[in-house]
Design a protein around this motif. Structure first.
Motif, PDB file in Angstrom:
ATOM      1  N   ALA A 197      32.053  45.138  56.451  1.00 26.96           N
ATOM      2  CA  ALA A 197      32.505  44.448  55.238  1.00 26.96           C
ATOM      3  C   ALA A 197      32.088  42.978  55.212  1.00 26.96           C
ATOM      4  CB  ALA A 197      34.028  44.546  55.129  1.00 26.96           C
ATOM      5  N   THR A 198      31.462  42.513  56.271  1.00 30.61           N
ATOM      6  CA  THR A 198      31.144  41.082  56.322  1.00 30.61           C
ATOM      7  C   THR A 198      30.073  40.687  55.314  1.00 30.61           C
ATOM      8  OG1 THR A 198      29.547  41.484  58.106  1.00 30.61           O
ATOM      9  CG2 THR A 198      31.793  40.875  58.749  1.00 30.61           C
ATOM     10  N   SER A 199      29.122  41.568  55.058  1.00 26.82           N
ATOM     11  CA  SER A 199      28.038  41.207  54.130  1.00 26.82           C
ATOM     12  C   SER A 199      28.558  40.965  52.722  1.00 26.82           C
ATOM     13  CB  SER A 199      26.973  42.307  54.107  1.00 26.82           C
ATOM     14  OG  SER A 199      27.520  43.534  53.637  1.00 26.82           O
ATOM     15  N   ARG A 200      29.698  41.567  52.393  1.00 24.51           N
ATOM     16  CA  ARG A 200      30.321  41.361  51.077  1.00 24.51           C
ATOM     17  C   ARG A 200      31.291  40.187  51.096  1.00 24.51           C
ATOM     18  NH1 ARG A 200      30.900  46.821  52.038  1.00 24.51           N
ATOM     19  NH2 ARG A 200      33.157  46.602  52.323  1.00 24.51           N
ATOM     20  N   GLY A 201      31.488  39.566  52.250  1.00 20.89           N
ATOM     21  CA  GLY A 201      32.448  38.474  52.344  1.00 20.89           C
ATOM     22  C   GLY A 201      33.875  38.942  52.085  1.00 20.89           C
ATOM     23  N   ASP A 202      34.167  40.187  52.446  1.00 22.18           N
ATOM     24  CA  ASP A 202      35.474  40.775  52.150  1.00 22.18           C
ATOM     25  C   ASP A 202      36.481  40.347  53.218  1.00 22.18           C
ATOM     26  OD1 ASP A 202      37.626  42.299  51.391  1.00 22.18           O
ATOM     27  OD2 ASP A 202      36.509  44.174  51.177  1.00 22.18           O
ATOM     28  N   SER A 203      36.933  39.108  53.110  1.00 26.08           N
ATOM     29  CA  SER A 203      37.808  38.551  54.140  1.00 26.08           C
ATOM     30  C   SER A 203      39.162  39.252  54.187  1.00 26.08           C
ATOM     31  CB  SER A 203      37.994  37.047  53.923  1.00 26.08           C
ATOM     32  OG  SER A 203      38.510  36.774  52.637  1.00 26.08           O
ATOM     33  N   ALA A 204      39.636  39.769  53.056  1.00 26.05           N
ATOM     34  CA  ALA A 204      40.925  40.460  53.052  1.00 26.05           C
ATOM     35  C   ALA A 204      40.860  41.722  53.910  1.00 26.05           C
ATOM     36  CB  ALA A 204      41.342  40.807  51.622  1.00 26.05           C
ATOM     37  N   TYR A 205      39.789  42.478  53.746  1.00 27.67           N
ATOM     38  CA  TYR A 205      39.643  43.708  54.530  1.00 27.67           C
ATOM     39  C   TYR A 205      39.459  43.391  56.012  1.00 27.67           C
ATOM     40  CZ  TYR A 205      37.914  48.248  56.059  1.00 27.67           C
ATOM     41  OH  TYR A 205      37.753  49.444  56.730  1.00 27.67           O
ATOM     42  N   VAL A 206      38.646  42.382  56.295  1.00 30.58           N
ATOM     43  CA  VAL A 206      38.439  41.998  57.698  1.00 30.58           C
ATOM     44  C   VAL A 206      39.757  41.544  58.315  1.00 30.58           C
ATOM     45  CG1 VAL A 206      37.288  40.352  59.224  1.00 30.58           C
ATOM     46  CG2 VAL A 206      36.019  41.423  57.347  1.00 30.58           C
TER      47      VAL A 206
END
Length: 287
Positions: A197-206
């Motif tokens: 999920a890092t490529s999408r910048g999905d900090s909530a999921y991370v």
């Protein structure tokens, strides 16, 4: 059993309240739980009373007692009113003018089915457990938490002796210790899927993935040292104080979760830090 120093707020007659609770049909016994039983409470900590029952529980009788000690507006839940694992109970304020207290005290009643505790103990003894979805518990309630609650509690009233006998039989099972260490595979898996999920910048999921992974580490460390962990609250500081904890475990976890970042690069760096932490925990939990 002896209460920790300062466990009951000044002037609160806990044992008298517990004795009154055991007169309600279905109540087997009453324990003091939470921070006040462990002795790490603060002056404003609530008083948590575990109300252990078997079979039918006289909710009307509990409600009448609650109103007597906490006023006409006091309410109790039905069994399961707070969810399948928190079960039910009441949030009460016993005023200082009542015979049981000399000052206002917040007292929480928490229902616990004693037969369900026995079942959870039998499963834990075999190294079996489940994380159970429950509002207010983002990691989930492990069924062995019922066992740990009783192991850490102070028995206040136990007319039949059932709670005292069960509590004496409880030791931390080697099988559960091994099972929670093996469960670090899930922490690894969570970090792997977080990386996607890092490529999408999905900090909530991370953040969700890393929080769960590191709480699993806290459970593994407690298990390795044979210590019961029954709640997510305070799990990381408690793990950091254990003999087997990796160096600066609490500081590293709180620093990581407090600054995960937003960009793909920052998130990947945070996952790298988490991988190092999980690896250190695995080594600490390896015999």
């Amino acid at each position: 059993m002896t209460l920790p120093a300062g466990a009951p707020p000044d002037g609160l007659d806990l044992r008298a309240l517990a004795d009154r609770l055991t007169t309600v049909e279905g109540v087997v016994g009453v324990v003091l739980g939470g921070s006040r039983a462990r002795g790490d409470h603060t002056p404003d900590s609530d008083v948590d009373l575990g109300i252990y029952y078997r079979g039918d529980l006289d909710i009307a009788g509990l409600g009448a007692l609650a109103r007597d000690v906490a006023g006409a507006d006091a309410e109790v839940t039905e069994r399961g009113g707070w969810g399948p694992w928190v079960d039910g109970g009441a949030w009460l304020v016993i005023r200082g003018h009542h015979a049981l207290a000399r000052e206002d005290v917040h007292v929480d009643w928490l229902y616990r089915d004693v037969e369900r505790v026995r079942e959870a103990w039998a499963r834990a003894h075999r190294g079996a457990y489940d994380w159970n979805a429950q509002a207010g518990h983002p990691l989930g309630v492990p069924d062995f938490a019922y066992v740990g609650e009783l192991a850490l509690a102070v028995v206040l009233a136990d007319p039949s002796g059932d709670l005292t006998d069960l509590r004496k039989a409880i030791t931390y099972p080697d099988a559960l210790r091994a099972a929670l260490a093996r469960n670090l595979w899930e922490a690894d898996f969570l970090l792997q899927i977080a990386a996607k999920a890092t490529s999408r910048g999905d900090s909530a999921y991370v953040a969700l993935c890393l929080s769960r992974a590191l709480l699993l580490c806290a459970h593994a460390l407690h298990a390795h040292d044979g210590r019961w962990l029954v709640n997510e609250k305070g799990a990381v500081p408690a793990a950091g104080a254990l003999p087997s904890a990796p160096t600066d475990f609490e500081r590293r976890v709180t620093g990581l979760l407090g600054q995960l970042g937003k960009t793909p690069e920052d998130l990947r760096e945070s996952i790298d830090v988490a991988e190092e932490l999980v690896g250190d925990v695995r080594r600490a939990c390896t015999p």
